[in-house]
Design a protein around this motif. Structure first.
Motif, short mmCIF file in Angstrom:
data_model
loop_
_atom_site.label_atom_id
_atom_site.label_comp_id
_atom_site.label_asym_id
_atom_site.label_seq_id
_atom_site.Cartn_x
_atom_site.Cartn_y
_atom_site.Cartn_z
N ALA A 85 5.43 -40.26 1.44
CA ALA A 85 5.92 -40.40 0.07
C ALA A 85 7.24 -41.16 0.07
O ALA A 85 8.13 -40.86 0.86
N VAL A 86 7.36 -42.17 -0.81
CA VAL A 86 8.55 -43.02 -0.84
C VAL A 86 9.55 -42.44 -1.84
O VAL A 86 9.29 -42.37 -3.04
N ASN A 87 10.70 -42.03 -1.32
CA ASN A 87 11.74 -41.44 -2.18
C ASN A 87 12.68 -42.47 -2.77
O ASN A 87 13.23 -42.27 -3.86
N CYS A 88 12.90 -43.56 -2.03
CA CYS A 88 13.81 -44.62 -2.51
C CYS A 88 13.51 -45.89 -1.74
O CYS A 88 13.19 -45.85 -0.55
N SER A 89 13.62 -47.02 -2.41
CA SER A 89 13.46 -48.32 -1.75
C SER A 89 14.40 -49.33 -2.39
O SER A 89 14.76 -49.19 -3.57
N THR A 90 14.78 -50.34 -1.61
CA THR A 90 15.69 -51.36 -2.12
C THR A 90 15.44 -52.66 -1.38
O THR A 90 14.88 -52.67 -0.27
N LEU A 91 15.83 -53.77 -2.00
CA LEU A 91 15.68 -55.09 -1.40
C LEU A 91 17.01 -55.59 -0.90
O LEU A 91 18.08 -55.29 -1.45
N SER A 92 16.96 -56.42 0.16
CA SER A 92 18.16 -57.07 0.67
C SER A 92 18.63 -58.12 -0.34
O SER A 92 17.91 -58.49 -1.27
N MET A 93 19.85 -58.63 -0.14
CA MET A 93 20.43 -59.59 -1.08
C MET A 93 19.59 -60.86 -1.20
O MET A 93 19.51 -61.46 -2.27
N ASP A 94 18.94 -61.29 -0.10
CA ASP A 94 18.11 -62.49 -0.15
C ASP A 94 16.67 -62.19 -0.56
O ASP A 94 15.84 -63.08 -0.59
N ARG A 95 16.36 -60.93 -0.85
CA ARG A 95 15.05 -60.49 -1.34
C ARG A 95 13.94 -60.66 -0.30
O ARG A 95 12.76 -60.58 -0.65
N ARG A 96 14.29 -60.84 0.95
CA ARG A 96 13.28 -61.00 2.00
C ARG A 96 12.90 -59.68 2.67
O ARG A 96 11.82 -59.56 3.23
N ILE A 97 13.79 -58.70 2.63
CA ILE A 97 13.60 -57.47 3.39
C ILE A 97 13.64 -56.28 2.45
O ILE A 97 14.49 -56.21 1.55
N LEU A 98 12.73 -55.35 2.65
CA LEU A 98 12.69 -54.12 1.88
C LEU A 98 12.98 -52.94 2.81
O LEU A 98 12.42 -52.87 3.91
#
Length: 237
Positions: A85-98
């Motif tokens: 279960a995914v509690n939190c996710s975010t993207l890097s500043m260049d939007r390449r990495i999650l």
């Protein structure tokens, strides 16, 4: 819940969401479903712009998925599966990495397009004639120690795709390592002091600056296959 750029979005316990533009005085709420899964609790929402500039909601759900939803259409544009279960996710500043965290002791760093896991490497060139490879999530452990022939490592660069690492000694030797395993390398052996090395952005060429007073030059080695660059000779050791 998340609010940014005049957009407010809220997720619920049954996979539902409500979206409203707060800059519109009489704006209508938009309702919809993120998922129909019985365990589709919305755990976290972030509002982001993707690499193409589209405004999207990054939604972390209890049904083992993170999703990107286009704010203008309320359509899901991408789903990424995780083992928990995914509690939190975010993207890097260049939007390449999650980066995602959930019902587990580990976190996952993944390619934002494919969802495939990534290891983020750091390489250091050292006076003890070594190149040392680290995973930036655990700098206390050295993953690989790569030894040079004649001197301290003065210049090193990863290729843009992350598949190769070029390591320059102070003279005569440049090593090009397979950065997926580091168990083999191509060695470019020539005469001269080395001022630096660099891949081209498309990774099709490697430039070596030869700083020798007599034979100094900029040498270009072209990539002839997935793991070899060639001027006159090319070999793996």
């Amino acid at each position: 819940m998340a609010c940014r750029n005049n957009v407010l979005i809220v997720g619920g316990n049954s996979g539902e969401f409500a979206l409203k533009r707060v800059d519109e005085k009489d704006g209508t709420e938009h309702w919809g479903a993120i998922t129909s899964d019985a365990s589709g609790i919305t755990n976290h929402i972030d509002l982001v712009h993707d690499r193409n500039g589209a405004f999207q909601a990054l939604i972390s759900s209890n049904d083992f998925r993170a999703r990107l939803m286009d704010i203008n259409t309320s359509k899901m544009t991408r789903e990424i599966d995780f083992p928990w279960a995914v509690n939190c996710s975010t993207l890097s500043m260049d939007r390449r990495i999650l980066c995602a965290v959930g019902d587990a002791t580990e976190s996952i760093i993944a390619d934002a397009q494919t969802g495939k896991g990534k290891r983020l490497y750091l390489a250091t060139g050292n006076q003890d004639k070594t190149t040392r490879i680290y995973d930036i999530r655990n700098m206390s452990e050295t993953l690989h120690v790569l030894r040079a022939n004649v001197g301290a490592v003065r210049s090193l660069h990863f290729s843009s795709d992350g598949r190769h690492l070029a390591v320059a000694e102070p003279l005569d030797f440049v090593h090009i390592y397979d950065a997926t395993t580091y168990d083999q390398s191509q060695v470019i052996d020539f005469f001269g002091e080395i001022a630096g090395v660099s891949f081209t952005p498309d990774d099709n060429s490697l430039f070596i600056a030869n700083a020798d007073d007599r034979v100094g030059s900029i040498m270009e080695f072209g990539r002839i296959n997935h793991g070899c660059w060639q001027d006159d000779d090319c070999f793996l050791v």
